[in-house]
Every structure is written in structure tokens, then in C-alpha cells.
Design an enzyme around this catalytic site. Structure first.
Site, mmCIF file in Angstrom:
data_model
loop_
_atom_site.group_PDB
_atom_site.id
_atom_site.type_symbol
_atom_site.label_atom_id
_atom_site.label_comp_id
_atom_site.label_asym_id
_atom_site.label_seq_id
_atom_site.Cartn_x
_atom_site.Cartn_y
_atom_site.Cartn_z
ATOM 1 N N GLU A 97 0.850 -1.191 0.000
ATOM 2 C CA GLU A 97 0.000 0.000 0.000
ATOM 3 C C GLU A 97 0.884 1.237 0.000
ATOM 4 O OE1 GLU A 97 -3.144 -0.190 2.967
ATOM 5 O OE2 GLU A 97 -3.324 -2.338 2.653
ATOM 6 N N HIS A 113 -8.957 8.938 3.539
ATOM 7 C CA HIS A 113 -8.538 7.866 2.626
ATOM 8 C C HIS A 113 -8.778 8.358 1.207
ATOM 9 C CE1 HIS A 113 -8.004 4.057 0.655
ATOM 10 N NE2 HIS A 113 -7.633 3.509 1.803
ATOM 11 N N ARG A 133 -0.610 8.474 1.966
ATOM 12 C CA ARG A 133 -2.003 8.883 1.804
ATOM 13 C C ARG A 133 -2.252 10.373 1.806
ATOM 14 N NH1 ARG A 133 -5.069 4.524 5.431
ATOM 15 N NH2 ARG A 133 -4.563 2.915 3.916
ATOM 16 N N HIS A 186 -11.174 9.011 7.370
ATOM 17 C CA HIS A 186 -10.884 7.575 7.513
ATOM 18 C C HIS A 186 -10.302 7.218 8.874
ATOM 19 C CE1 HIS A 186 -9.742 3.569 6.215
ATOM 20 N NE2 HIS A 186 -8.463 3.802 6.456
ATOM 21 N N ARG A 194 -0.526 8.496 9.369
ATOM 22 C CA ARG A 194 -0.327 7.064 9.597
ATOM 23 C C ARG A 194 0.068 6.346 8.309
ATOM 24 N NH1 ARG A 194 -4.071 2.477 9.251
ATOM 25 N NH2 ARG A 194 -5.520 3.985 8.378
HETATM 26 P P1 FAD Z 1 -13.004 -0.178 16.787
HETATM 27 O O1 FAD Z 1 -12.716 -1.409 16.066
HETATM 28 O O2 FAD Z 1 -13.635 0.914 16.020
HETATM 29 O O3 FAD Z 1 -13.934 -0.518 18.039
HETATM 30 C C1 FAD Z 1 -14.509 0.505 18.795
HETATM 31 C C2 FAD Z 1 -15.462 -0.091 19.793
HETATM 32 O O4 FAD Z 1 -15.797 0.867 20.792
HETATM 33 C C3 FAD Z 1 -16.795 -0.551 19.222
HETATM 34 O O5 FAD Z 1 -17.128 -1.770 19.824
HETATM 35 C C4 FAD Z 1 -17.772 0.526 19.667
HETATM 36 O O6 FAD Z 1 -19.100 0.106 19.788
HETATM 37 C C5 FAD Z 1 -17.194 0.846 21.032
HETATM 38 N N1 FAD Z 1 -17.596 2.147 21.562
HETATM 39 C C6 FAD Z 1 -17.310 3.385 21.070
HETATM 40 N N2 FAD Z 1 -17.844 4.322 21.868
HETATM 41 C C7 FAD Z 1 -18.465 3.676 22.889
HETATM 42 C C8 FAD Z 1 -19.208 4.098 24.026
HETATM 43 N N3 FAD Z 1 -19.446 5.388 24.281
HETATM 44 N N4 FAD Z 1 -19.704 3.165 24.843
HETATM 45 C C9 FAD Z 1 -19.514 1.848 24.599
HETATM 46 N N5 FAD Z 1 -18.831 1.390 23.537
HETATM 47 C C10 FAD Z 1 -18.313 2.297 22.699
HETATM 48 N N6 FAD Z 1 -6.253 -0.390 9.558
HETATM 49 C C11 FAD Z 1 -5.270 -1.227 9.200
HETATM 50 O O7 FAD Z 1 -4.264 -1.357 9.909
HETATM 51 N N7 FAD Z 1 -5.390 -1.976 8.073
HETATM 52 C C12 FAD Z 1 -6.467 -1.891 7.245
HETATM 53 O O8 FAD Z 1 -6.546 -2.599 6.252
HETATM 54 C C13 FAD Z 1 -7.497 -0.987 7.590
HETATM 55 N N8 FAD Z 1 -8.573 -0.829 6.789
HETATM 56 C C14 FAD Z 1 -9.592 -0.032 7.202
HETATM 57 C C15 FAD Z 1 -10.750 0.057 6.422
HETATM 58 C C16 FAD Z 1 -11.826 0.784 6.858
HETATM 59 C C17 FAD Z 1 -13.074 0.866 6.000
HETATM 60 C C18 FAD Z 1 -11.765 1.460 8.112
HETATM 61 C C19 FAD Z 1 -12.936 2.246 8.607
HETATM 62 C C20 FAD Z 1 -10.614 1.409 8.862
HETATM 63 C C21 FAD Z 1 -9.520 0.671 8.422
HETATM 64 N N9 FAD Z 1 -8.364 0.584 9.187
HETATM 65 C C22 FAD Z 1 -7.369 -0.261 8.795
HETATM 66 C C23 FAD Z 1 -8.277 1.216 10.492
HETATM 67 C C24 FAD Z 1 -8.572 0.168 11.575
HETATM 68 O O9 FAD Z 1 -9.575 -0.697 11.108
HETATM 69 C C25 FAD Z 1 -9.052 0.822 12.860
HETATM 70 O O10 FAD Z 1 -8.181 1.856 13.232
HETATM 71 C C26 FAD Z 1 -9.073 -0.205 13.980
HETATM 72 O O11 FAD Z 1 -9.852 -1.304 13.599
HETATM 73 C C27 FAD Z 1 -9.623 0.417 15.246
HETATM 74 O O12 FAD Z 1 -9.785 -0.588 16.201
HETATM 75 P P2 FAD Z 1 -10.245 -0.214 17.664
HETATM 76 O O13 FAD Z 1 -10.311 -1.482 18.417
HETATM 77 O O14 FAD Z 1 -9.395 0.874 18.179
HETATM 78 O O15 FAD Z 1 -11.707 0.419 17.486
HETATM 79 C C1 SIN Z 2 -6.995 0.189 2.999
HETATM 80 O O1 SIN Z 2 -7.193 -1.014 2.903
HETATM 81 O O2 SIN Z 2 -6.773 0.929 2.043
HETATM 82 C C2 SIN Z 2 -7.028 0.789 4.366
HETATM 83 C C3 SIN Z 2 -5.798 0.452 5.058
HETATM 84 C C4 SIN Z 2 -5.605 1.302 6.271
HETATM 85 O O3 SIN Z 2 -6.414 2.168 6.576
HETATM 86 O O4 SIN Z 2 -4.587 1.108 6.922
#
Ligand code: FAD
Ligand code: SIN
Length: 533
Positions: free
Chosen positions: A116, A244, A292, A353, A388
């Protein structure tokens, strides 16, 4: 009221990884995981590209991955943290695989590696184009096998309980602010409950919903950051919102946009403007695979120059077999809206994103509030700096979940639950009469943030944004003081606070660096600083 030693808020990769580790180490203790939605409704579930991790030491090295991360971060990464995450990453990925996550393999058994933007090597392990879905599945299945983890769904954490709730004056200058628990709105009963806890991990994810279009699902409303800010904890570098470059453009869409993973460009997809020109060569020698911030700004500039709402991603040179082998979900999604990617180009535009800043934590995930940890997208560890590197966030979440666990494990025996915390006080509030007040304010917020605090900023736009946010804040606080709480009102309040922190950070940063580009200060300042609010 419930009492626990280990409270986790969030059921994405950060929260679940931490919960599994603690649960395995403390089989006699109950770990509570709270989430405001269904257990799997997280940013994690939507991750596509994969996890950047060095596992082929013949062709890759930690030094190269560290170098790529530092370059993308544009001078603001903490080099020690970068080294920690990249070197500890492979062990964490191995654990995830042991818990059941599957990544695509070549015929010889080696992992297939994607590429990427900003990566000098192919190093991204993935599960087709639904890597996050597979990781979330594996984690939830592992959690279901672990009898001492309880996931409490549809519980909205409202606020962190500190000395403030015991009647003491707490300000940013108060030393040793402590977290004693949280107030939670049970969405099934509409009652606010109190959880008393020794340690709390915030893993509440990102804040993309603050903008009009985002790749993030509806849960991404910046709740954790807003809660910590209200509790007078430290928040850092919020101005670095990553857009993104290639969300699928669908006319008139608001809210969550479907992502076209950057890995498509890694496999040879080419960005073209309205005139059909492969324009990235005019912007950066790395062309479509520049970091990005550069690609998103280039697209923004092309859209403004040609007066269009999107550019094109050209995959017509792929065969159906080649494309669907890596990207079956994207192929189907495009087909469902009438685009056969082997015949037509895909319309794409940047969308909010990822939040690079967040709750300021140290190398063990400790926030500035005692016994309160943060991990995953809601935190600011120093890994990402001003931008990032793609696919570094799932890795960061796993590494820091482990570090939070190690630190908490050392301390837990010395922490007491604090008794006699007050119940939630709802006197003087009643059901809000008009939901339209909330939904309209949300639209206004998203409009202001997208129009004035997007990819390109300047001082006048930021001043305008701040004025409008002030008004929205005032109106929403009045509503909050007189209304019984609802998730919509709580999220609006959190998103206004998050928007305010983004604008404030952007206004403080008198330079252009990484994802923050201000036309009034196009160069980089010599003073390299984090902005802590
Ligand atoms: P999340 O997975 O978002 O979990 C948050 C949790 O907190 C949820 O359960 C939610 O309900 C809970 N929550 C929030 N507020 C409250 C509240 N007030 N009370 C109770 N619960 C609450 N990163 C990569 O490294 N590689 C990738 O390929 C990639 N692709 C991506 C594609 C997309 C479409 C997106 C949106 C993001 C992508 N990212 C990628 C980024 C990555 O997915 C996220 O940064 C990561 O998954 C965040 O994980 P997390 O556990 O911090 O939060
Ligand atoms: C993507 O798959 O392009 C998202 C990857 C990322 O947010 O790290």
C-alpha cells in the site's frame, strides 16, 4: 451497580485483544467488555487492506518498515514507539493466528503479501479484501471460548467517574486525577447504571462520523476522546485526520462510504482525472503509491481544478480472475451498483478515515488519568506522527493491547475499588420534545467540518468553523442539561467536542505537516511539536 477489576470499553481489535490476554492470565476474574452496539459493529470489522508486519526477513527488514513509518509520519513520530510497534508486531500477529485468524497463503505456504501507499516492500498480510471481518470473527470466537469474559452489548458509556463526582474541583492542573469507574446508559432499559472498576481500558475507536462522508461505521463518534477531555485528561494531535484517497463515490451519499482498499493500487490500479490522465506522476515520484496525505491532496486538487466530485480508479487492465482473487468483495460491491471493473473505471473520492491523534498515552498505554488506559484508534501513542502509514493501525492496536495488559497485570493487586460513588443524577431532565434538533445539529456539524476543516485548511476557515461549533456547543449543552440522555444526544455532544478538538489543534499548528495542510502556512515549522489539549 456492578463492580469489577477489569473494564474494557470497546469490542474492536484493541478491546478484544486486551480482554483475551487478561482473561487467560486471570482465569478467576471476570472481565467486562462494554460496547454501545452489536459486538462486531466496529471499525475493525471493515478493515480491508490488512496488517503491515515484517515476516519475510529475506526481502524485508524491521529497519525498512521503521523507515517507511517515519517518512509517512513527516517528522512527528516518536521513534522509540515506532521501533516498539514494528519489532513487537510479529509476535502479536502470531498470537492472533493462534486464536484462529486466517491470512491468505501462497501455494508454498508463505503468506501472500500486499503493498500500500508509503511502503517500500510488499509486507501486508491480508484475508482477501475483508481482513478486518476475519480478525473480528476470530477474536469474537476466541472470546466466546473464554468463559470469564462477559460482553455487554448495547451499553453506551457516558462518562468516566473521577474525583469530580465526589465533589472535588478537578481541572487540567489537578495532579493524580483518578478513574474509579463509568456511568453507562443501558440502551435496552434506557437507565443509567454505574460500574465501579479498578482499571478501565478505553478502546472506543475513531471519529470519522464527525465528517459528512467517512469510511467509518456509525459507531465512530469520538466518544472516548470526548470523555477523557471532559474528565480533564490529555488529548494530543487531533488535527491529523487521515482522509482515505479512494472511497467509492456514490452521488448524494452521507455517512459511511464503501472503501476501495489502497491494496488495489498496490496491485496496479491507476488513478485518473476527468481527462483520463494518470495524474499522480505530476505530484510525486511514487505516483499512486505515495503516502495517503499526498494522494488525498492530489485528488482534492484535481477535483477542484476540473470541477468534479470524484476521480477514477482504473482497473480495466486486470482480468476478472486476478482482481477477484484478491478483491472479491470490492468486485461484488461495484457490480451491485452497475460497475464491472474490467470494463468501467471506479469513481472514487477522499473520505474521512482515521484519527492519528487521540487520548495521549505513554509506552504502556497509560493515559494522563490514573488507572485509565487507552489503546487502538482512540489513543495517541506516537506511532503515526502527522500521518499514519497504511495498515499500521491494526498492528498498533495489538501491540498496545499487550502492553496495557502487561502494565495492568503488575499493578492490579495494589488497586482498591472506590466505594460510595454517587449514582447518576437525572433530576430536572425530561424526554427531548424534538429529535430534529439533534439530527439537524449533527448535519450542521458534519457540514462545517467537511467544508472548513477538511484536506486543505486556512485560518479563516478554521475561525469560521470554531464560531459555528461554539454555537452548536451552546445549544447542545442546553439540550443536554434539560433532557434525559439518549444515544443520539450523547453522540452529538461527543462529536461536537471531537470537532472542537480537531479545529483547536489545527488552529494551533501554524505549519503544514503530514495530514494538516494550511495554505496560510505552506511550509514546515522548525519547531517540531505535538499539540496537547
Ligand atoms: P473499533 O474497532 O472501532 O472498536 C470501537 C469499539 O468501541 C466498538 O465496539 C464501539 O461500539 C465501542 N464504543 C465506542 N464508543 C463507545 C461508548 N461510548 N460506549 C460503549 N462502547 C463504545 N487499519 C489497518 O491497519 N489496516 C487496514 O486494512 C485498515 N482498513 C480499514 C478500512 C476501513 C473501511 C476502516 C474504517 C478502517 C480501516 N483501518 C485499517 C483502520 C482500523 O480498522 C481501525 O483503526 C481499527 O480497527 C480500530 O480498532 P479499535 O479497536 O481501536 O476500534
Ligand atoms: C486500505 O485497505 O486501504 C485501508 C488500510 C488502512 O487504513 O490502513
Amino acid at each position: 451497580m456492578r463492580q469489577t477489576d477489569f473494564l474494557v470499553i470497546g469490542s474492536g481489535i484493541a478491546g478484544l485483544t486486551y480482554a483475551l490476554k487478561v482473561a487467560q492470565d486471570f482465569p478467576d476474574k471476570k472481565i467486562l467488555v462494554m460496547t454501545k452496539a452489536a459486538a462486531d459493529e466496529t471499525n475493525t470489522k471493515y478493515a480491508q487492506g490488512g496488517v503491515a508486519v515484517v515476516n519475510d526477513l529475506e526481502n524485508d527488514s524491521f529497519e525498512k518498515h521503521i523507515g517507511d513509518t517515519l517518512i509517512a509520519g513527516d517528522g512527528l513520530c516518536n521513534p522509540q514507539v515506532v521501533e516498539i510497534v514494528i519489532k513487537e508486531g510479529p509476535d502479536r500477529v502470531r498470537e492472533l493466528i493462534e486464536w484462529g485468524a486466517q491470512f491468505d497463503k501462497e501455494k508454498d505456504g508463505d503468506y501472500k503479501l500486499g503493498k500500500e501507499g508509503g511502503h517500500s516492500e510488499f509486507r501486508i498480510i491480508h484475508h482477501k479484501d475483508i481482513t478486518g471481518f476475519e480478525m473480528e470473527r476470530a477474536l469474537l470466537e476466541a472470546v466466546s471460548r473464554q468463559k470469564n469474559i462477559e460482553i455487554i452489548k448495547h451499553c453506551f458509556v457516558v462518562d468516566i467517574i473521577t474525583q469530580h463526582h465526589l465533589g472535588y474541583l478537578v481541572t487540567k492542573a489537578t495532579p493524580d486525577i483518578e478513574c474509579y469507574g463509568v456511568y453507562v446508559l443501558n440502551l435496552l432499559t434506557s437507565r443509567i447504571e454505574k460500574i465501579v472498576t479498578k482499571t478501565t481500558l478505553l478502546a472506543t475507536g475513531g471519529n470519522g462520523q464527525v465528517y459528512r462522508t467517512t469510511t467509518n461505521p456509525s459507531i465512530a463518534t469520538g466518544d472516548g476522546v470526548a470523555m477523557v477531555y471532559r474528565a480533564k485528561g490529555r488529548i494530543e494531535n487531533m488535527e491529523f485526520i487521515q482522509f482515505h484517497p479512494t472511497a467509492l463515490y456514490e452521488a448524494g451519499l452521507r455517512g459511511q462510504a464503501f472503501l476501495i482498499t489502497e491494496a488495489v493500487r498496490g496491485d496496479g490500479g491507476i488513478l485518473r482525472n476527468k481527462e483520463g490522465e494518470a495524474f499522480m506522476q505530476r505530484y510525486d515520484e511514487r505516483k499512486d503509491l505515495a503516502p495517503r496525505d499526498i494522494v488525498a491532496r492530489a485528488i482534492d486538487s484535481e477535483m477542484k481544478r476540473t470541477g468534479t466530485e470524484h476521480v477514477w480508479l482504473d482497473c480495466r487492465h486486470f482480468t476478472k480472475e486476478k482482481f477477484t482473487e484478491h478483491f472479491p468483495n470490492i468486485y461484488q460491491k461495484c457490480l451491485s451498483i452497475g460497475i464491472d471493473i474490467t470494463i468501467s473505471m471506479i469513481p472514487v473520492a477522499p473520505a474521512a478515515h482515521y484519527s492519528c491523534g487521540g487520548i495521549k498515552v505513554d509506552q504502556w498505554g497509560r493515559s494522563s488519568i490514573k488507572n485509565l488506559y487507552a489503546c487502538g484508534e482512540c489513543s495517541s501513542t506516537g506511532l503515526h506522527g502527522a500521518n499514519r502509514l497504511a495498515s499500521n493501525s491494526l498492528l498498533e492496536a495489538m501491540v498496545f493491547a499487550h502492553r496495557c495488559y502487561i502494565d495492568i497485570k503488575e499493578k492490579i493487586e495494589d488497586i482498591e475499588n472506590v466505594k460510595d460513588l454517587p449514582d447518576w443524577n437525572a433530576t430536572g431532565t425530561s424526554e427531548p420534545k424534538e429529535m430534529i434538533l439533534i439530527t439537524q445539529s449533527l448535519k450542521e456539524l458534519q457540514q462545517v467540518m467537511s467544508d472548513y476543516v477538511g484536506i486543505v485548511r486556512n485560518d479563516i476557515r478554521l475561525q469560521r468553523a470554531m464560531k459555528r461549533l461554539d454555537l452548536l456547543w451552546e445549544e447542545t449543552e442546553k439540550l443536554y442539561e434539560s433532557s434525559s440522555v439518549s444515544p443520539q444526544l450523547l453522540e452529538l455532544r461527543n462529536m461536537i467536542t471531537t470537532g472542537y478538538l480537531i479545529v483547536k489543534g489545527a488552529a494551533f499548528r501554524k505549519e503544514s505537516r503530514g495530514l494538516h495542510y494550511n495554505t496560510d502556512y505552506p511550509g514546515k515549522s522548525e519547531l517540531v511539536q505535538n499539540i496537547v489539549l
